[in-house]
Enzyme design. Structure first.
Site, PDB file in Angstrom:
ATOM      1  CB  CYS A 131      23.266 -30.314   5.108  1.00  0.00           C
ATOM      2  SG  CYS A 131      22.756 -28.609   5.340  1.00  0.00           S
ATOM      3  CG  HIS A 238      18.607 -30.103   7.577  1.00  0.00           C
ATOM      4  ND1 HIS A 238      18.711 -29.401   8.752  1.00  0.00           N
ATOM      5  CD2 HIS A 238      19.542 -29.594   6.741  1.00  0.00           C
ATOM      6  CE1 HIS A 238      19.685 -28.501   8.633  1.00  0.00           C
ATOM      7  NE2 HIS A 238      20.203 -28.598   7.428  1.00  0.00           N
TER       8      HIS A 238
END
Ligand code: A2P
Length: 334
Positions: A131, A238
């Site tokens: 990710c 994130h």
């Protein structure tokens, strides 16, 4: 257009559930979906695409007789290591979200905005990158093409959803005052400079994934990259500070323009009115957001970037589904 059959392996997990949501939104030309998870979930019903689907147990024979074309996997590395080759041996193209196959030279590692052409090189398995790597390379690719990247310093601020359902519940538990079950220390009110296991060189595996995967996706082994990855008490999304040093000099307004024009990128950069990317704004979005774009005045030609994305969508489920869409469109144009 032909209709395809698709399997979802790990359909009850954090990313697996997001697969279902993204597939409902994007409406691929799929006739039948088959959902798989562990024996713990077998028999459970999941409402998907307007009807009830029964979760089946993942076994060595579970794909047989179903004429499955594509399988999206997100059930962890060991499950992928064992079952992806079984699926591939039955003519299914696996798009795998785990780290099991990413660095295998036979397996393409794909971000559709960056290296879609690599999809065609598959031999039955295509890997979805980590990710943190995905959101970074979506932003770095147009800059590498234009200015030639020499060195990258990654510092990440990663949400608990990246550690799956159990990571998510550790933050919920911590807020209520309960001890952690997933992480080695409380995540609520804390930061853990520790994602995945520690390696002999002192880096974590997450850090080495970012370093190696960036080189593979950008197709440039000469890149010099270092990384520090940190788990922070954010539920989803994130954030990354990315320091980049270029081979060529650049003009800052032009560099911003390059990013404005890049596929999948949204520039949010207006410090005068406190506008910069944040996880709360990236939540449930498919784009990668970049801001705080400023010259690194400590080197000849460098820039600092702040890059934020929904790690379960673009960092996992959306990217995997986008790979499936590209694969189908290649098949349709064969
Ligand atoms: P289950 O819910 O039956 O345990 P997460 O990382 O978000 O917890 O998700 C992990 C996903 O992988 C879940 O769907 C989980 O199913 C699935 N999974 C874990 N172990 C296995 C296994 N041995 N076989 C099949 N699916 C598995």
């Amino acid at each position: 257009m032909r209709k395809y059959n698709m399997a979802i392996v790990g359909a009850t997990g954090m990313v697996g559930r997001k697969f279902l949501q993204v597939l409902e939104e994007r409406q691929l030309p799929v006739e039948n979906y088959y959902l798989f998870a562990s024996a713990r979930s077998a028999g459970k019903k999941v409402s998907f695409m307007g009807k009830d689907h029964v979760i089946e147990e993942l076994t060595e024979t579970c794909f047989d007789g179903k004429d499955i074309d594509i399988a999206l996997f997100s059930a962890g590395g060991s499950v992928s290591k064992k079952y992806a080759p079984i699926a591939a041996s039955k003519g299914i193209v696996v798009i795998d979200n785990s780290s099991a196959w990413r660095m295998d030279p036979q397996v393409p590692l794909v971000v559709p905005e960056v290296n879609p052409q690599d999809i065609l090189k598959h031999k039955g398995i295509i890997s979805n990158p980590n990710c943190s790597t995905i959101q970074a390379v979506v932003v770095l690719k147009p800059l590498h093409d234009r200015y030639g990247i020499k060195r990258i310093v990654y510092s990440t601020y990663q949400a608990v959803s990246g550690a799956g359902m159990s990571g998510y519940s550790d933050l919920e538990r911590g807020i209520k005052g309960y001890p952690p079950e997933k992480f080695p220390y409380p995540i609520f009110g804390n930061c853990l400079p520790h994602i995945d296991v520690f390696l002999d060189n002192g880096y974590t595996k997450e850090e080495m994934k970012m370093i190696e995967e960036t080189k593979k996706i950008l197709g440039d082994n000469s890149l010099r990259i270092t990384a520090t990855t940190v788990r922070v008490p954010v539920f989803n999304g994130h954030s990354e500070s990315i320091n980049v040093e270029f081979k060529k000099d650049f003009d800052l307004p032009e560099l911003k323009q390059v990013l404005e024009n890049a596929p999948g990128v949204v520039v949010v950069d207006d410090p005068g009115s406190n506008k910069y990317p944040m996880p709360v704004d990236a939540n449930e979005k498919d784009e990668v957001f970049v801001g705080r774009i400023r010259r690194d005045e400590s080197v000849d030609s460098g820039v600092n970037l702040w890059v934020v994305a929904d790690n379960i969508r673009k960092g996992a489920a959306t990217n995997t589904v986008q790979i499936a869409e590209r694969l189908i469109s290649y098949w349709e144009n064969e």
